[in-house]
Structures are given as structure tokens and as C-alpha cells.
Design a protein around this motif. Structure first.
Motif, short mmCIF file in Angstrom:
data_model
loop_
_atom_site.label_atom_id
_atom_site.label_comp_id
_atom_site.label_asym_id
_atom_site.label_seq_id
_atom_site.Cartn_x
_atom_site.Cartn_y
_atom_site.Cartn_z
N SER A 25 4.54 -9.66 -4.83
CA SER A 25 4.39 -10.78 -3.91
C SER A 25 3.80 -10.36 -2.57
O SER A 25 3.48 -11.20 -1.74
CB SER A 25 5.74 -11.48 -3.70
N SER A 26 3.66 -9.06 -2.36
CA SER A 26 3.02 -8.48 -1.18
C SER A 26 3.77 -8.84 0.11
O SER A 26 4.98 -8.88 0.13
CB SER A 26 1.56 -8.90 -1.12
N VAL A 27 3.03 -9.14 1.18
CA VAL A 27 3.63 -9.39 2.49
C VAL A 27 3.96 -10.88 2.62
O VAL A 27 3.07 -11.71 2.76
CB VAL A 27 2.67 -8.95 3.62
N THR A 28 5.24 -11.18 2.57
CA THR A 28 5.72 -12.56 2.70
C THR A 28 6.46 -12.69 4.03
O THR A 28 6.82 -11.69 4.64
CB THR A 28 6.68 -12.91 1.55
N PRO A 29 6.72 -13.93 4.47
CA PRO A 29 7.51 -14.10 5.70
C PRO A 29 8.91 -13.48 5.59
O PRO A 29 9.44 -12.96 6.56
CB PRO A 29 7.59 -15.62 5.85
N GLU A 30 9.48 -13.52 4.38
CA GLU A 30 10.81 -12.94 4.17
C GLU A 30 10.76 -11.42 4.33
O GLU A 30 11.65 -10.82 4.92
CB GLU A 30 11.36 -13.30 2.78
N LEU A 31 9.70 -10.81 3.79
CA LEU A 31 9.55 -9.36 3.91
C LEU A 31 9.34 -8.98 5.38
O LEU A 31 9.94 -8.01 5.86
CB LEU A 31 8.36 -8.86 3.08
N THR A 32 8.54 -9.75 6.09
CA THR A 32 8.30 -9.48 7.50
C THR A 32 9.60 -9.56 8.29
O THR A 32 9.86 -8.72 9.15
CB THR A 32 7.27 -10.48 8.07
N ALA A 33 10.44 -10.54 7.99
CA ALA A 33 11.74 -10.67 8.67
C ALA A 33 12.64 -9.49 8.34
O ALA A 33 13.33 -8.96 9.22
CB ALA A 33 12.40 -11.98 8.26
N ALA A 34 12.62 -9.04 7.09
CA ALA A 34 13.44 -7.90 6.68
C ALA A 34 12.97 -6.62 7.37
O ALA A 34 13.79 -5.80 7.82
CB ALA A 34 13.40 -7.74 5.17
N VAL A 35 11.67 -6.44 7.48
CA VAL A 35 11.11 -5.27 8.16
C VAL A 35 11.50 -5.29 9.64
O VAL A 35 11.91 -4.28 10.20
CB VAL A 35 9.57 -5.20 8.00
N SER A 36 11.39 -6.45 10.26
CA SER A 36 11.74 -6.59 11.68
C SER A 36 13.21 -6.26 11.91
O SER A 36 13.57 -5.55 12.85
CB SER A 36 11.42 -8.00 12.14
N GLU A 37 14.05 -6.77 11.03
CA GLU A 37 15.50 -6.51 11.13
C GLU A 37 15.81 -5.02 10.94
O GLU A 37 16.62 -4.45 11.67
CB GLU A 37 16.21 -7.33 10.06
N ALA A 38 15.16 -4.39 9.98
CA ALA A 38 15.37 -2.97 9.72
C ALA A 38 14.89 -2.12 10.90
O ALA A 38 15.53 -1.13 11.26
CB ALA A 38 14.66 -2.55 8.45
N LEU A 39 13.78 -2.51 11.51
CA LEU A 39 13.27 -1.77 12.67
C LEU A 39 14.22 -1.87 13.86
O LEU A 39 14.39 -0.91 14.60
CB LEU A 39 11.88 -2.29 13.06
N GLU A 40 14.82 -3.03 14.05
CA GLU A 40 15.77 -3.18 15.15
C GLU A 40 17.01 -2.33 14.92
O GLU A 40 17.58 -1.79 15.86
CB GLU A 40 16.15 -4.65 15.32
N ALA A 41 17.41 -2.19 13.67
CA ALA A 41 18.61 -1.41 13.35
C ALA A 41 18.34 0.09 13.39
O ALA A 41 19.21 0.86 13.78
CB ALA A 41 19.14 -1.81 11.98
N ARG A 42 17.13 0.53 13.00
CA ARG A 42 16.88 1.96 12.80
C ARG A 42 15.76 2.56 13.63
O ARG A 42 15.63 3.77 13.69
CB ARG A 42 16.56 2.23 11.33
N GLU A 43 14.85 1.79 14.17
CA GLU A 43 13.67 2.23 14.90
C GLU A 43 12.58 2.82 14.01
O GLU A 43 11.42 2.54 14.19
CB GLU A 43 14.00 3.26 15.99
N LEU A 44 12.94 3.65 13.04
CA LEU A 44 11.97 4.31 12.17
C LEU A 44 12.34 3.98 10.73
O LEU A 44 13.47 4.25 10.31
CB LEU A 44 12.00 5.82 12.39
N ILE A 45 11.42 3.38 9.99
CA ILE A 45 11.72 3.01 8.60
C ILE A 45 10.59 3.46 7.67
O ILE A 45 9.45 3.61 8.09
CB ILE A 45 11.95 1.49 8.42
N LYS A 46 10.98 3.66 6.41
CA LYS A 46 10.02 4.03 5.37
C LYS A 46 10.05 2.93 4.32
O LYS A 46 11.11 2.51 3.88
CB LYS A 46 10.40 5.36 4.75
N ILE A 47 8.86 2.47 3.93
CA ILE A 47 8.73 1.39 2.95
C ILE A 47 7.95 1.93 1.76
O ILE A 47 6.93 2.61 1.93
CB ILE A 47 7.97 0.20 3.56
N HIS A 48 8.44 1.62 0.55
CA HIS A 48 7.77 2.03 -0.69
C HIS A 48 7.01 0.84 -1.26
O HIS A 48 7.55 -0.25 -1.38
CB HIS A 48 8.80 2.53 -1.70
N VAL A 49 5.74 1.05 -1.61
CA VAL A 49 4.92 0.01 -2.22
C VAL A 49 4.91 0.27 -3.73
O VAL A 49 4.50 1.34 -4.18
CB VAL A 49 3.49 0.02 -1.66
N LEU A 50 5.38 -0.71 -4.48
CA LEU A 50 5.45 -0.56 -5.93
C LEU A 50 4.06 -0.62 -6.57
O LEU A 50 3.11 -1.14 -5.98
CB LEU A 50 6.34 -1.66 -6.52
#
Length: 96
Positions: A25-50
Motif C-alpha cells: 500500500s506504500s505511503v498512506t496517511p496512516e503510515l505517515t501518522a505512525a512514522v510521526s508518532e514513532a519519531l516523537e517517541a524515539r527521534e531515530l527510527i528504522k523502517i523496512h520496505v517489504l
């Protein structure tokens, strides 16, 4: 971000596990919200592309960085590393 800071963040990301996965489904609004939330919690995140995601990984990294107001640290293989400076001083990653 300087090259020294980028290298430091790459080193930190080496030992991290993936926080999120991007599928067909690639980049969806839900994914963007999840990434934003993870960045606020951790500052540095790693994402795996299937493998079933047909979009360009670098383009997706740039879109996510733009939408979350973060910075792309690294795109290597099927991995994206993003950094966003946190607001909380206690959890802050101190860059050289």
C-alpha cells in the motif's frame, strides 16, 4: 545536518531493530501518522520496505521526511533511517 552527525546517527541505527514496515500500500496517511508518532517517541527510527512494495525507496523516504518534518539519515537496501530532533531533553540524542 553535517556529515559527522549523519555518520554518528548511521552508527546508532546499525544496532536498532525495524520499527515499521512498508508494504504494497506504500505511503498512506496512516503510515505517515505512525512514522510521526514513532519519531516523537524515539527521534531515530528504522523502517523496512517489504519486497511487495513497487515504489522507489528513496522517493518514499523523501516523501515521509517531508510529511513528518524529519531528515533522511540513510537509505540502504530496503531500509530507511529517519531522524527528527525531539522536544524532550531527557530522551534527546546528543549529536557531535
Amino acid at each position: 545536518m553535517t556529515s559527522k552527525q549523519r555518520a554518528y546517527l548511521k552508527g546508532l541505527a546499525m544496532t536498532m531493530d525495524d520499527v515499521l514496515q512498508i508494504g504494497k500500500s506504500s505511503v498512506t496517511p496512516e503510515l505517515t501518522a505512525a512514522v510521526s508518532e514513532a519519531l516523537e517517541a524515539r527521534e531515530l527510527i528504522k523502517i523496512h520496505v517489504l519486497q511487495n512494495c513497487a515504489d522507489d525507496i528513496r522517493e518514499m523516504a523523501n516523501v515521509l521526511a517531508e510529511r513528518t518534518r524529519s531528515q533522511v539519515v540513510q537509505v540502504i537496501g530496503k531500509k530507511i533511517v529517519l531522524y527528527k530532533e525531539g522536544k524532550d531533553d531527557k530522551k534527546k540524542i546528543v549529536l557531535p
